[in-house]
Design an enzyme around this catalytic site. Structure first.
Site, PDB file in Angstrom:
ATOM      1  N   TYR A  52       0.824  -1.207   0.000  1.00  7.27           N
ATOM      2  CA  TYR A  52       0.000   0.000   0.000  1.00  7.27           C
ATOM      3  C   TYR A  52       0.861   1.261   0.000  1.00  7.27           C
ATOM      4  O   TYR A  52       1.809   1.401   0.768  1.00  7.27           O
ATOM      5  CB  TYR A  52      -0.930   0.037   1.215  1.00  7.27           C
ATOM      6  CG  TYR A  52      -1.712   1.330   1.293  1.00  7.27           C
ATOM      7  CD1 TYR A  52      -2.746   1.576   0.400  1.00  7.27           C
ATOM      8  CD2 TYR A  52      -1.371   2.326   2.207  1.00  7.27           C
ATOM      9  CE1 TYR A  52      -3.446   2.765   0.427  1.00  7.27           C
ATOM     10  CE2 TYR A  52      -2.062   3.522   2.248  1.00  7.27           C
ATOM     11  CZ  TYR A  52      -3.100   3.735   1.346  1.00  7.27           C
ATOM     12  OH  TYR A  52      -3.769   4.913   1.366  1.00  7.27           O
ATOM     13  N   HIS A  82      -5.171  15.833  -3.916  1.00  5.97           N
ATOM     14  CA  HIS A  82      -5.551  15.969  -2.509  1.00  5.97           C
ATOM     15  C   HIS A  82      -5.498  17.414  -2.013  1.00  5.97           C
ATOM     16  O   HIS A  82      -5.912  17.701  -0.884  1.00  5.97           O
ATOM     17  CB  HIS A  82      -4.655  15.095  -1.638  1.00  5.97           C
ATOM     18  CG  HIS A  82      -5.001  13.625  -1.708  1.00  5.97           C
ATOM     19  ND1 HIS A  82      -5.216  12.972  -2.892  1.00  5.97           N
ATOM     20  CD2 HIS A  82      -5.168  12.688  -0.732  1.00  5.97           C
ATOM     21  CE1 HIS A  82      -5.502  11.702  -2.661  1.00  5.97           C
ATOM     22  NE2 HIS A  82      -5.487  11.501  -1.358  1.00  5.97           N
ATOM     23  N   ASN A 195       0.532  11.971   4.898  1.00 10.09           N
ATOM     24  CA  ASN A 195      -0.121  11.088   5.862  1.00 10.09           C
ATOM     25  C   ASN A 195       0.373  11.416   7.265  1.00 10.09           C
ATOM     26  O   ASN A 195       1.394  10.890   7.713  1.00 10.09           O
ATOM     27  CB  ASN A 195       0.206   9.626   5.519  1.00 10.09           C
ATOM     28  CG  ASN A 195      -1.036   8.806   5.261  1.00 10.09           C
ATOM     29  OD1 ASN A 195      -1.037   7.608   5.457  1.00 10.09           O
ATOM     30  ND2 ASN A 195      -2.110   9.440   4.831  1.00 10.09           N
ATOM     31  N   TYR A 278     -18.881  32.974  44.293  1.00  9.32           N
ATOM     32  CA  TYR A 278     -18.111  31.843  43.775  1.00  9.32           C
ATOM     33  C   TYR A 278     -16.985  32.268  42.831  1.00  9.32           C
ATOM     34  O   TYR A 278     -15.943  31.626  42.779  1.00  9.32           O
ATOM     35  CB  TYR A 278     -19.036  30.884  43.017  1.00  9.32           C
ATOM     36  CG  TYR A 278     -19.917  30.022  43.877  1.00  9.32           C
ATOM     37  CD1 TYR A 278     -19.966  30.172  45.267  1.00  9.32           C
ATOM     38  CD2 TYR A 278     -20.718  29.042  43.293  1.00  9.32           C
ATOM     39  CE1 TYR A 278     -20.781  29.372  46.042  1.00  9.32           C
ATOM     40  CE2 TYR A 278     -21.537  28.236  44.068  1.00  9.32           C
ATOM     41  CZ  TYR A 278     -21.565  28.408  45.440  1.00  9.32           C
ATOM     42  OH  TYR A 278     -22.370  27.612  46.208  1.00  9.32           O
ATOM     43  N   ARG A 281     -14.430  33.120  45.439  1.00 13.35           N
ATOM     44  CA  ARG A 281     -14.198  32.088  46.465  1.00 13.35           C
ATOM     45  C   ARG A 281     -13.790  30.750  45.860  1.00 13.35           C
ATOM     46  O   ARG A 281     -12.977  30.011  46.419  1.00 13.35           O
ATOM     47  CB  ARG A 281     -15.475  31.929  47.307  1.00 13.35           C
ATOM     48  CG  ARG A 281     -15.330  30.960  48.444  1.00 13.35           C
ATOM     49  CD  ARG A 281     -16.448  31.020  49.480  1.00 13.35           C
ATOM     50  NE  ARG A 281     -17.724  31.489  49.016  1.00 13.35           N
ATOM     51  CZ  ARG A 281     -18.877  30.814  49.149  1.00 13.35           C
ATOM     52  NH1 ARG A 281     -18.878  29.605  49.683  1.00 13.35           N
ATOM     53  NH2 ARG A 281     -20.008  31.333  48.759  1.00 13.35           N
ATOM     54  N   PHE A 327      -2.043   7.657  11.464  1.00 10.71           N
ATOM     55  CA  PHE A 327      -2.458   8.975  10.978  1.00 10.71           C
ATOM     56  C   PHE A 327      -3.757   9.453  11.620  1.00 10.71           C
ATOM     57  O   PHE A 327      -4.160  10.597  11.434  1.00 10.71           O
ATOM     58  CB  PHE A 327      -2.662   8.927   9.456  1.00 10.71           C
ATOM     59  CG  PHE A 327      -3.547   7.786   9.023  1.00 10.71           C
ATOM     60  CD1 PHE A 327      -4.905   7.770   9.315  1.00 10.71           C
ATOM     61  CD2 PHE A 327      -3.016   6.713   8.328  1.00 10.71           C
ATOM     62  CE1 PHE A 327      -5.714   6.712   8.931  1.00 10.71           C
ATOM     63  CE2 PHE A 327      -3.820   5.656   7.932  1.00 10.71           C
ATOM     64  CZ  PHE A 327      -5.173   5.652   8.236  1.00 10.71           C
ATOM     65  N   GLU A 413     -12.676   4.745   4.661  1.00  8.75           N
ATOM     66  CA  GLU A 413     -12.257   5.559   5.807  1.00  8.75           C
ATOM     67  C   GLU A 413     -13.533   5.974   6.543  1.00  8.75           C
ATOM     68  O   GLU A 413     -14.036   7.084   6.383  1.00  8.75           O
ATOM     69  CB  GLU A 413     -11.423   6.740   5.317  1.00  8.75           C
ATOM     70  CG  GLU A 413     -10.165   6.247   4.609  1.00  8.75           C
ATOM     71  CD  GLU A 413      -9.472   7.278   3.727  1.00  8.75           C
ATOM     72  OE1 GLU A 413      -9.915   8.451   3.727  1.00  8.75           O
ATOM     73  OE2 GLU A 413      -8.522   6.918   3.032  1.00  8.75           O
TER      74      GLU A 413
END
Length: 504
Positions: A52, A82, A195, A278, A281, A327, A413
């Site tokens: 791959y 991409h 990646n 608060y 405090r 990744f 994915e």
């Protein structure tokens, strides 16, 4: 020169390289590890077994084998296809951080990329050539694919860069900087460049650096406001906080006693009132919880900054290439959501203290909206409005991104982290919180003028004088945004950090 080896990157080195433009170099031993991994990849290619990312397609196309003569084109096409980012471009700091983090991951010797490609990225950093990277378009799994593709394109002369503040084509910018682009990528290199989690981690590291400063500013703000409201100091007694056994709470209360030491504007329990609200405090409990949360996020990011987030991962000594999921940005995604929530609370409690300063029903004797002639003057009324709007915006931004996922790549994915969205939101919350803390400090200085600045603790008197050196007491209504912006600039400045660092 900052030499990195894949293991020693920390916030200090990150800041020196990314913020201060210090030079970066690669440790010699790391160079050898990179060469060994690349040599192994060459052997894998010769065997022609499908692996791959080396001789196959990507994502859902991973079952398609690619001929040896097309492996270089495969890597170049990967970057082109991409690079689908949209939105505003990332700041120069974010992109410099991406480059530094990707270099640090690749030099560990588990990616199989050539040393010359990594050295070209170093040259970009050292010659201040910054790729144009769009901030939106990453799912935060399979790596920050779109942002890292935009970062990588200029390495081969494509895409755009900033050089000397000017946005231009990569070829134009590289020519001006005296950088020659890489003639072509070879097998595995395009995937090695994109990646990873370096976009979300860079944004996260910058947000973290600022969040750590916001913690320090929050302690100063708290000390100033407590004195403006003649607050009760017993709440910081160490005995109370030891019983809770929470590290952040213990440390915050200890710091507050040190910052307030010598003050004549604080009170003891029962002296003027039995207890405070608060927002005063419970301040050690609230700030302490954010302290612990921010430091948890720091731990996660420090690990991620020195991690291998590639796919596939090359193990030359074991004669193995493993396609897995390093990744996936889930660790960073959760941490960034947590960081955003923790910083939101710094703003949340700050705005509540600001409200007490301007509200004469709650301010223990201060005039309405902190002006001598209320009515004709609105004073600090709208400062609180503005702070309240930012706090409300932070509540929207603090909604976690990491609980969301959406399938991609034809459902190959099918679970993604949204880590880059979480990091971007955290950084937006950080910026809003700077505004809120600036508004509170601006307001607290005005309140203290109605008390007596000479009664401040020595530590906070330095802060008061620092503010008053640029920002005057407001007698009558004036245009206030410039003062607010100036205080924000002050609390982000190195001068302020050094000053409060010597007191806390």
């Amino acid at each position: 020169m900052n030499y990195i080896n894949g293991k020693n990157l920390d916030l200090d080195i990150f800041k020196r390289v990314v913020f201060d433009y210090e030079l970066v170099g690669i440790d010699e031993a790391s160079k050898e590890e990179v060469k060994v991994a690349r040599s192994y990849i060459e052997k894998v290619i010769e065997k022609e077994n499908p692996v791959y990312g080396i001789n196959t397609g990507f994502g859902k196309l991973s079952d398609l084998s690619i001929e040896k003569e097309n492996l270089s084109k495969l890597q170049e096409n990967l970057l082109k296809s991409h690079a689908c980012g949209v939105g505003e471009v990332f700041s120069e700091k974010v992109v410099r951080g991406m480059l530094l983090l990707r270099i640090n991951a690749l030099i560990k010797g588990y990616s199989g990329i050539r040393l010359e490609v990594i050295e070209k990225m170093v040259e970009f950093l050292n010659k201040r050539v910054t790729p144009v990277v769009f901030s939106k378009g990453s799912l935060g799994a399979s790596g920050d694919l779109a942002p890292l593709s935009h970062m990588a394109l200029p390495l081969i002369g494509l895409g755009e860069v900033f050089y000397h503040g000017e946005r231009q084509t990569a070829l134009e910018g590289l020519k001006k900087a005296g950088i020659s682009p890489i003639s072509s990528l070879v097998a595995k290199e395009g995937l090695s460049l994109i990646n990873g989690t370096q976009a979300m981690t860079s944004v996260g590291a910058i947000a973290l650096i600022e969040a750590l400063n916001l913690l320090e500013v929050s302690k100063i703000n708290l000390a100033m406001t407590i004195q403006g409201l003649t607050g009760i100091i017993d709440v910081f007694d160490a005995k109370v906080h030891q019983l809770r056994n929470q590290t952040g709470q213990i440390n915050i209360s200890k710091d507050m006693l040190r910052i307030l030491e010598g003050s004549n504007l604080t009170t003891k329990q029962g002296e003027l009132r039995v207890q405070d609200a608060y927002s005063l405090r419970c301040s050690p409990q609230v700030l302490g919880a954010s302290y612990d949360a921010i430091n948890y996020c720091k731990d996660i990011l420090m690990k991620e900054m020195n991690a291998v987030t590639d796919n596939p991962i090359v193990f030359p000594e074991e004669d193995q290439v493993i396609s897995a999921g390093n990744f996936h940005g889930q660790p960073v995604a959760l941490a960034m959501d947590f960081l955003g929530i923790a910083v939101s609370e710094l703003a949340n409690i700050s705005e509540r203290r600001l409200e007490r300063l301007v509200n004469s029903s709650l301010s223990n004797g201060l005039p309405p909206f902190l002006v001598k002639k209320p009515g004709i003057n609105s004073g600090f009324m709208i400062v609180q409005y503005s702070a309240a709007s930012l706090v409300s915006e932070n509540k929207v931004l603090a909604h976690p991104a990491s609980v969301d996922s959406i399938p991609s790549s034809a459902n190959q994915e099918d679970h993604v982290s949204m880590g880059t969205i979480a990091a971007r939101k955290a950084l937006a919350i950080v910026d809003n919180t700077y505004d809120v803390l600036a508004m509170e400090l601006f307001t607290a200085a005005q309140a203290i003028d109605f008390r007596n600045p000479e009664k401040l603790s020595p530590a906070t008197k330095k802060v008061y004088d620092f503010i008053r050196n640029k920002i005057n007491f407001i007698e009558d209504d004036k245009i206030m945004y410039k003062d607010i912006h100036e205080v924000k600039r002050m609390i982000r400045s190195d001068e302020f950090k050094v000053m409060i660092g010597s007191e806390i």
